[in-house]
Enzyme design. Sequence first.
Site, PDB file in Angstrom:
ATOM      1  N   GLN A 170       0.838  -1.215   0.000  1.00  0.00           N
ATOM      2  CA  GLN A 170       0.000   0.000   0.000  1.00  0.00           C
ATOM      3  C   GLN A 170       0.867   1.256   0.000  1.00  0.00           C
ATOM      4  OE1 GLN A 170      -3.127   0.773  -0.449  1.00  0.00           O
ATOM      5  NE2 GLN A 170      -3.690  -1.358  -0.785  1.00  0.00           N
ATOM      6  N   SER A 171       2.020   1.188  -0.644  1.00  0.00           N
ATOM      7  CA  SER A 171       2.942   2.323  -0.628  1.00  0.00           C
ATOM      8  C   SER A 171       2.380   3.545  -1.368  1.00  0.00           C
ATOM      9  CB  SER A 171       4.251   1.890  -1.292  1.00  0.00           C
ATOM     10  OG  SER A 171       5.033   3.013  -1.603  1.00  0.00           O
TER      11      SER A 171
END
Length: 320
Positions: free
Chosen positions: A75-76
């Site tokens: 989920q960067s």
Amino acid sequence: MNLQNFPKISLGFFPTPLVELSRLSKALEGPTIFMKRDDQTGLALGGNKTRKLEYILGDAIAQGCDSIITAGASQSNHCRQTAAAAAKLGLECHLVLGGEQPDKPSGNLLLDNLFGCHIHWAGEHRKGEDIPEIYEQLKATNKRPYIVPYGGSNELGALAFIEASRELDEQSKDQSFTHVVFASSSGGTQAGLMLGKKMFGKSYNLVGINIDKDETAKIPFDQNILSLVNRTASLVGLSPDFSEQELILNSNYVGEGYGVIGELENEAISLTARTEGVLLDPVYTGRAMGGLIHMIRSGEIDKNDRVLFWHTGGTPALFA
Ligand SMILES: Cc1ncc(COP(=O)(O)O)c(C=O)c1O
């Protein structure tokens, strides 16, 4: 210092707004709170990485690169913004993401896919350990790859936050802050803000809220930040003499570790939403705001203070 010596491309909308959060202050019976809205940088739902990418990808283009590689958690926000910037610039983008491919992409990962990047799943390797291999593979196919560092935190990324400090300084000529509080994770934001604070002669406490409890890191995070500050100082012609005394990294709120959401983050997100209509994210700004709220309630920051909370983005992760 002249930042114009560094190639830069425009990716966002600046300056970002500076707003007062009077209903949040009231709800906390606390100090005056301002927010620097870097969630509104404009690139693919915004965030602090837009600023860094303007310099880092400026360098990639100046070097004639045609593809970029970077890494992060699944989920960067950094990867999502990098993928969007690459799409805008016509660069092939490779993301090396920690974890396993989920059945259904959501949040940042959904957006990564929309931007048409190539995703390499790296399991336990969420900090770019696999990048050299992908770099060599791309070179073998006659590509000119460029590695964007983890979190965009190198000297070029830090430069962007010197510029951000200048932006804040210009926006707040008639205000002064006692504290500037923000989420710190790969250190580029903090390094740049430390340099900016010195360059613009500010006296506020610059408080990085540590987000990642990484106990496996070879070099402690505070030492990493200091090293980056001093390397960036040298790059811009300042004396590289920053010491530990000038670094405030508050690690009281790392809880169960990176991305493990607890009461602290949940309360901060809902209080900020309900009082101000502003969205925070669960991993970074929710934790940093949770830390700020705790510091206000415990009296570490008092009613007479004037706090700036730097909103560094990340809201797509709310949908993950
Ligand atoms: C939303 C958000 N806030 C803060 C940070 C931390 O910034 P830095 O990596 O420069 O320490 C990140 C990094 O990924 C982020 O995505």
